[in-house]
Design a protein around this motif. Sequence first.
Motif, short mmCIF file in Angstrom:
data_model
loop_
_atom_site.label_atom_id
_atom_site.label_comp_id
_atom_site.label_asym_id
_atom_site.label_seq_id
_atom_site.Cartn_x
_atom_site.Cartn_y
_atom_site.Cartn_z
N ARG A 230 -16.68 -5.57 -24.16
CA ARG A 230 -16.45 -4.28 -24.79
C ARG A 230 -17.31 -3.20 -24.13
NH1 ARG A 230 -13.31 -0.50 -26.41
NH2 ARG A 230 -14.21 0.84 -28.03
N ARG A 231 -18.57 -3.54 -23.82
CA ARG A 231 -19.45 -2.57 -23.15
C ARG A 231 -18.89 -2.19 -21.78
NH1 ARG A 231 -23.73 -3.91 -19.81
NH2 ARG A 231 -23.72 -6.00 -20.65
N ARG B 242 -16.02 0.24 -22.14
CA ARG B 242 -16.49 1.61 -22.34
C ARG B 242 -16.98 2.20 -21.04
NH1 ARG B 242 -20.64 1.53 -27.23
NH2 ARG B 242 -20.55 3.78 -26.81
N GLY C 213 -18.89 -8.88 -26.73
CA GLY C 213 -19.62 -7.61 -26.75
C GLY C 213 -19.87 -7.07 -25.34
N ARG C 214 -20.18 -7.96 -24.42
CA ARG C 214 -20.37 -7.54 -23.03
C ARG C 214 -19.07 -6.99 -22.45
NH1 ARG C 214 -19.77 -10.72 -18.32
NH2 ARG C 214 -20.90 -9.91 -16.51
N ARG D 204 -22.94 -5.90 -26.54
CA ARG D 204 -22.43 -4.54 -26.46
C ARG D 204 -23.53 -3.53 -26.15
NH1 ARG D 204 -18.41 -1.59 -30.81
NH2 ARG D 204 -18.31 0.44 -29.76
N TYR E 228 -22.79 -10.37 -30.81
CA TYR E 228 -21.85 -9.36 -30.31
C TYR E 228 -22.58 -8.05 -30.01
CZ TYR E 228 -18.09 -5.92 -30.38
OH TYR E 228 -17.24 -4.89 -30.06
#
Length: 544
Positions: A151-152, A155, A148-149, A96, A92
């Motif tokens: 979520r990045r 952002r 995680g990607r 991210r 994860y």
Amino acid sequence: MEARWWHHARLLGDRRRVGDLLLWAALAAPIGYAGITPPRPPAAVLLLTASLALLALAVGIGRRLPLAALLAVVLGSLLDGNFVFAIPVFSYLAGRRGAGTARAAGVFGVIAAAGTGLNLGLLGTGPATWYLLASVLLFGGVFPWLLGRHRRQQRALAATERRHAEAVERERRSAVDRIRLRERARIAQEMHDSLGHDLSLIALRAAALEVAADLAPAHRAAAGELRASVAAATERLRDVIGVLRENRGWDVRPADETVAELVEGARDAGMTVELRAAPADLDLPPMVAHAAHRVVREALTNAARYAPGAPVTVALTRTGDRVDVRVVNAPAVVPPLPGPPGHGSGLLALRERVRLTGGVLDAGRRDGGFAVRARLPLTVDGPTPDDRPTPPPDVPAGWSAGDDPTGPPPFDLAAGWPLPDRPGPVPGDRSGEAARRLRDARREVRRSLLVAFGAPVTLGLVLSLVYYPLATAGAVLDRPGYERLRVGDPRDGLGLPRRQVEPPDGGTADGCEYYTDGNFPFAEPTWRLCFTDGRLASKERIAR
């Protein structure tokens, strides 16, 4: 300013170190617990120390090399099975923290290939064990990385939305400023055309009276004074028109602030500034002094933002009918202050302002720092219509101003071309580009969400399609074949498949053999055949 930046950087570093320490402690808990509880192997202490050190290494390099940290914990699973709890976490974090898609796919591919070769080739484990480990990699490695990607990218979308909102607000303010500037330009044009013309006629008539032969000396002197007064009024009118065209109404500097006072204010703010100018060089005409003030102020502003802590030199040199203004800052000693990225609009506006005075502005890097130089004439005549830049093709040159269809086009005197009176794109409008970037960011987030949930399902299906032939090859005993088996028959005459499947729940065979009926997708054991002295002793169907 520099101290504030270093304080911010130190707080950020401390926060990251505390977060890394807590991460290591949480992931080390299952490893440490398994290492200190009995029964312990002879080398338990050495194995525990190596495992904790490897985990610390992974946490330490996780921010700079997230994929390398993931590989470290995967290798750690060979030492201690409890590293399996760290694999989803580091996967994860790798997604991210920005590991590229191609590199991540390569790393997961290497792990899958190495694991397949190790388990099926060297260790000789069965397809069921391989399928289990591949599923762990898929749902404990690939799926967390995709989350995680996602979520990045969320952002990044939030940052893009903030920039878009700022761009829309800037565009709204720019629209208001353009309306104000257009009206100021219209007023300046009317003053130039009407008052300038009338004052010229008055001066001409006063000059005619001054040379009239039949006029008394006292009246002739009064006519001369009138002509001089008109000339002074014309000069003041020219200054007023210049103020309107230069948009001086938005200048927030103190009234009549000199370059020396500006430099002193920068010193009071904490900058290291040296002023090199003789007192006579600072005594400039009002319009030239204003332009020089703007050059120094813009250069000091840029130096404070992009080269905080660097010494700055401000020099004014008066030569003949020109004055040379130089502002040079040394190379930056610390990174630029945080803030939105610059677009060079300040220097562009400053270059146009200097051009309107008849001067020339040069700006660029010099010896690792930055230098701004303006050469200004001491007599400001302002640009003529022929000096204005050619308007871009999307701006109509003859656009009417206001409600007067015969009036002059509204000029944007900061850019040098007319502005349209109707809504639409204008030069320098970035709202369309910001909106496009926002749409792209939103589309990317939606795509990453679909991939985050769709890719594991697709890969799981592919994994099942690969596993099924491996698990069923030579191990399928169909129901009719099972029904033909008779208790007491010798095994050699039963015609059983050449390969067995693994016992259910990882148990041992205990003299029994297990076969599957080919159930999809897991090919689980279906039949149990037990033998005694080479003959079939019992047969049964395994309940699932």
